[in-house]
Scaffold this active site. Structure first.
Site, PDB file in Angstrom:
ATOM      1  N   SER A  24      22.236  48.202  36.835  1.00 24.05           N
ATOM      2  CA  SER A  24      22.407  46.975  36.058  1.00 24.05           C
ATOM      3  C   SER A  24      23.354  47.194  34.884  1.00 24.05           C
ATOM      4  O   SER A  24      23.594  46.266  34.111  1.00 24.05           O
ATOM      5  CB  SER A  24      21.044  46.479  35.550  1.00 24.05           C
ATOM      6  N   THR A 156      23.850  -1.150  30.559  1.00 25.24           N
ATOM      7  CA  THR A 156      22.814  -0.621  31.429  1.00 25.24           C
ATOM      8  C   THR A 156      23.386  -0.760  32.831  1.00 25.24           C
ATOM      9  O   THR A 156      24.175  -1.685  33.090  1.00 25.24           O
ATOM     10  CB  THR A 156      21.485  -1.404  31.332  1.00 25.24           C
ATOM     11  N   HIS A 157      23.074   0.167  33.710  1.00 23.14           N
ATOM     12  CA  HIS A 157      23.663   0.178  35.060  1.00 23.14           C
ATOM     13  C   HIS A 157      25.183   0.272  35.018  1.00 23.14           C
ATOM     14  O   HIS A 157      25.850  -0.123  35.967  1.00 23.14           O
ATOM     15  CB  HIS A 157      23.242  -1.062  35.861  1.00 23.14           C
ATOM     16  N   SER A 278      49.181  17.094  34.975  1.00 26.74           N
ATOM     17  CA  SER A 278      49.160  17.406  36.398  1.00 26.74           C
ATOM     18  C   SER A 278      50.447  18.125  36.766  1.00 26.74           C
ATOM     19  O   SER A 278      51.498  17.867  36.189  1.00 26.74           O
ATOM     20  CB  SER A 278      49.036  16.107  37.199  1.00 26.74           C
ATOM     21  N   LYS A 284      50.105  11.909  34.199  1.00 22.95           N
ATOM     22  CA  LYS A 284      48.671  12.153  34.059  1.00 22.95           C
ATOM     23  C   LYS A 284      48.258  12.687  32.698  1.00 22.95           C
ATOM     24  O   LYS A 284      48.951  13.493  32.090  1.00 22.95           O
ATOM     25  CB  LYS A 284      48.226  13.168  35.117  1.00 22.95           C
ATOM     26  N   ASN A 286      44.528  14.171  31.760  1.00 21.91           N
ATOM     27  CA  ASN A 286      43.185  14.396  32.297  1.00 21.91           C
ATOM     28  C   ASN A 286      42.244  14.988  31.240  1.00 21.91           C
ATOM     29  O   ASN A 286      42.635  15.896  30.514  1.00 21.91           O
ATOM     30  CB  ASN A 286      43.256  15.352  33.495  1.00 21.91           C
ATOM     31  N   GLU A 291      35.253  17.236  31.673  1.00 20.43           N
ATOM     32  CA  GLU A 291      34.820  17.475  33.053  1.00 20.43           C
ATOM     33  C   GLU A 291      34.146  18.846  33.178  1.00 20.43           C
ATOM     34  O   GLU A 291      33.154  19.007  33.898  1.00 20.43           O
ATOM     35  CB  GLU A 291      36.022  17.400  33.997  1.00 20.43           C
ATOM     36  N   TYR A 318       5.412  44.998  36.487  1.00 21.03           N
ATOM     37  CA  TYR A 318       6.862  45.048  36.622  1.00 21.03           C
ATOM     38  C   TYR A 318       7.300  45.268  38.068  1.00 21.03           C
ATOM     39  O   TYR A 318       6.708  46.061  38.790  1.00 21.03           O
ATOM     40  CB  TYR A 318       7.438  46.180  35.742  1.00 21.03           C
ATOM     41  N   LYS A 326      18.542  38.874  33.710  1.00 19.91           N
ATOM     42  CA  LYS A 326      19.554  38.968  32.648  1.00 19.91           C
ATOM     43  C   LYS A 326      20.830  38.177  32.878  1.00 19.91           C
ATOM     44  O   LYS A 326      21.308  37.483  31.978  1.00 19.91           O
ATOM     45  CB  LYS A 326      19.890  40.441  32.406  1.00 19.91           C
TER      46      LYS A 326
HETATM   47  N1  ARG Z   1      17.180  47.918  34.287  1.00 22.56           N
HETATM   48  C1  ARG Z   1      15.796  47.595  34.386  1.00 22.56           C
HETATM   49  C2  ARG Z   1      15.614  46.090  34.221  1.00 22.56           C
HETATM   50  O1  ARG Z   1      16.540  45.465  33.844  1.00 22.56           O
HETATM   51  C3  ARG Z   1      15.033  48.331  33.334  1.00 22.56           C
HETATM   52  C4  ARG Z   1      13.593  48.540  33.633  1.00 22.56           C
HETATM   53  C5  ARG Z   1      13.432  49.567  34.673  1.00 22.56           C
HETATM   54  N2  ARG Z   1      12.041  49.873  34.889  1.00 22.56           N
HETATM   55  C6  ARG Z   1      11.602  50.404  36.032  1.00 22.56           C
HETATM   56  N3  ARG Z   1      10.347  50.604  36.149  1.00 22.56           N
HETATM   57  N4  ARG Z   1      12.425  50.731  37.011  1.00 22.56           N
HETATM   58  O2  ARG Z   1      14.592  45.527  34.486  1.00 22.56           O
END
Ligand code: ARG
Length: 459
Positions: A24, A156-157, A278, A284, A286, A291, A318, A326
């Site tokens: 990650s 309205t509408h 455009s 144009k 825009n 948007e 977990y 994230k």
């Molecule tokens: N990179 C992991 C996450 O975002 C961290 C936690 C990892 N914990 C584990 N027991 N493998 O969730």
């Protein structure tokens, strides 16, 4: 070779694809400040309770400060085989300071560490977004004060309904955004409890002081249950809902800007600074920013649904699924930041076309309700009968190709013989909006007062 952080039980390292799907670091490096903040608080607490020595704590602090500096300067070099931000920083710390670095993770797990980091990140994001929402509200309130008496059609509408003022329309969005602000504030209050010290899931036997770390990190209290602390992401979902709701409000205003800038409406103009052209059609203009504000709401909603879907099937506590929390959170915060900035810019930029708005406000028999109200007030007609008579007058005017004020008194008396000349006093757009003095109504005096109140509140 096996992973240094947990390689004791392993003879070999992960396969390439295991490494790729597991890592990650590509996105969670965004939380480096939060990770270091958490580690500093944890180390200070470990030293305070005597789990690590004061020298170790000093070395850790020095090492983490150096790492912060090198990340800030873009010299850090994140490593995918170390999976995530937590292990990248811890491994580098140990490289730098040796033994003391290896003591940092005492009484802590990545499970409480990541729960902490995401909370800190979301809390910071809420603070930034709240300031931006207030800024857009201020822009809207300023335009409202400026155009408290500028009439425009109310719909309205998307059909002509009754005249309102442009300022009143702006203040409707101030109200919506003020609720978004309070939603973010509520979410912040609810999430402001510290998961650090829950360790992997069960707590720890070390004599840690969770109140100390909670206070040091600006939380109101430590979370009361260690399982809940590592397993819950409702704070992130709530944040995403607040983002999606705010995005929905911005999207509706964006849609209106798209409609208003259409030349058939011609209600507002945007300057060149908020307009694109455009590549083929030379004429144009825009409203792309509007948007995109409208379009980006899609990904905010998607992130909310994505996280709810990730969480709904997870037993306690977990699972690696939760690593998926994230990207949606980061993306939502970043895109809402963009949308708020663009909307603030457009609101300040747009030029209401006062004459065109007035012309449109009078079209479509928009004061028909005023005529019906006059029949009720003056002739004591029941409202339903007045509605019926007015409908007949509208049909008559339409067939003659005039508006209501274009009917003669004779035309009117053919429908309702008791009508007097006084009726013409209520048929103008100006008299219509002036009469809407009920609390929260569109009368210019109301709008000016409300705009001033908001300006003061937001100053
Ligand atoms: N990179 C992991 C996450 O975002 C961290 C936690 C990892 N914990 C584990 N027991 N493998 O969730």
């Amino acid at each position: 070779t096996a992973n240094l952080q947990w390689g004791g039980r392993f003879a070999e390292g992960p396969s390439a694809i295991m490494g790729a799907i597991n890592a990650s670091i590509g996105f969670d490096q965004k939380m480096w400040r939060q990770d270091i903040r958490g580690s500093l608080a944890h180390a200070a607490m470990l030293a305070h309770v005597g789990v690590i020595s004061a020298e170790d704590e000093r070395a850790i602090r020095q090492g983490l400060d150096d790492i912060a500096e090198s990340i800030e300067a873009g010299r850090f070099g994140f490593v995918e085989s170390l999976e995530d931000i937590h292990m990248n920083i811890e491994a580098r710390l140990t490289e730098r300071i040796g033994e003391a670095g290896k003591r940092l993770h005492t009484g802590r797990s990545r499970n409480d560490q990541v729960a902490l980091d995401v909370r800190l990140w979301v809390r910071d994001a809420i603070d930034g977004l709240s300031g931006q929402i207030r800024d857009v509200m201020r822009a809207l309130a300023d335009r409202a004060a400026e155009h408290a008496g500028t009439v425009m059609p109310g719909f309205t509408h998307l059909q002509p309904a009754q005249p309102v003022t442009f300022g009143h329309h702006m203040l409707a969005y101030v109200e919506m955004l003020s609720r978004d602000l309070s939603r973010f504030a509520d979410a912040r209050t609810r999430m402001n409890e510290c998961p650090l010290g829950a360790a992997a899931l069960a707590g720890t036997g070390f004599p840690i002081d969770r109140h100390m770390t909670a206070t040091a990190l600006g939380f109101d209290a430590p979370m009361r249950n260690s399982l809940d602390a590592v397993a819950s992401r409702d704070f992130a979902a709530e944040f995403l809902f607040a983002c999606a709701m705010c995005g929905t409000h911005l999207s509706r205003l964006a849609e209106e800007i798209v409609i208003w800038t259409n030349p058939y409406f011609g209600f507002v103009k945007l300057s060149d600074g908020f307009t694109t052209g455009s590549s083929i059609m030379p004429q144009k203009r825009n409203p792309d920013a509007a948007e995109l504000v409208r379009g980006k709401t899609g990904r905010l909603n998607g992130s909310l649904i994505g996280l709810l879907t990730v969480m709904k099937g997870l037993a306690l506590t977990y699972f690696k699924d939760m690593q998926e929390d994230k990207e949606g959170v980061f993306d939502a915060a970043e895109n809402l930041t963009l949308c708020l900035a663009a909307m603030g810019g457009m609101v300040r930029d747009m030029q209401p076309q006062v004459d065109r708005l007035a012309e449109a406000a009078g079209a479509g028999f928009s004061t028909a309700t005023d005529l019906a109200d006059w029949l009720v007030r003056t002739l004591k007609m029941p409202f339903r009968d007045a509605h019926h008579a007015t409908g007949a007058l509208v049909a008559k005017a339409e067939s003659m190709g005039v508006d209501l004020a274009g009917l003669t008194i004779a035309d009117m008396r053919a429908v309702e013989p008791r009508i007097t000349e006084d009726v013409f006093n209520v048929l103008s757009v100006a008299s219509s909006v002036r009469s809407r003095v009920s609390y929260g109504g569109t009368a210019p005096e109301n709008v000016a007062r409300m705009a001033a109140e908001w300006q003061e509140k937001l100053a």
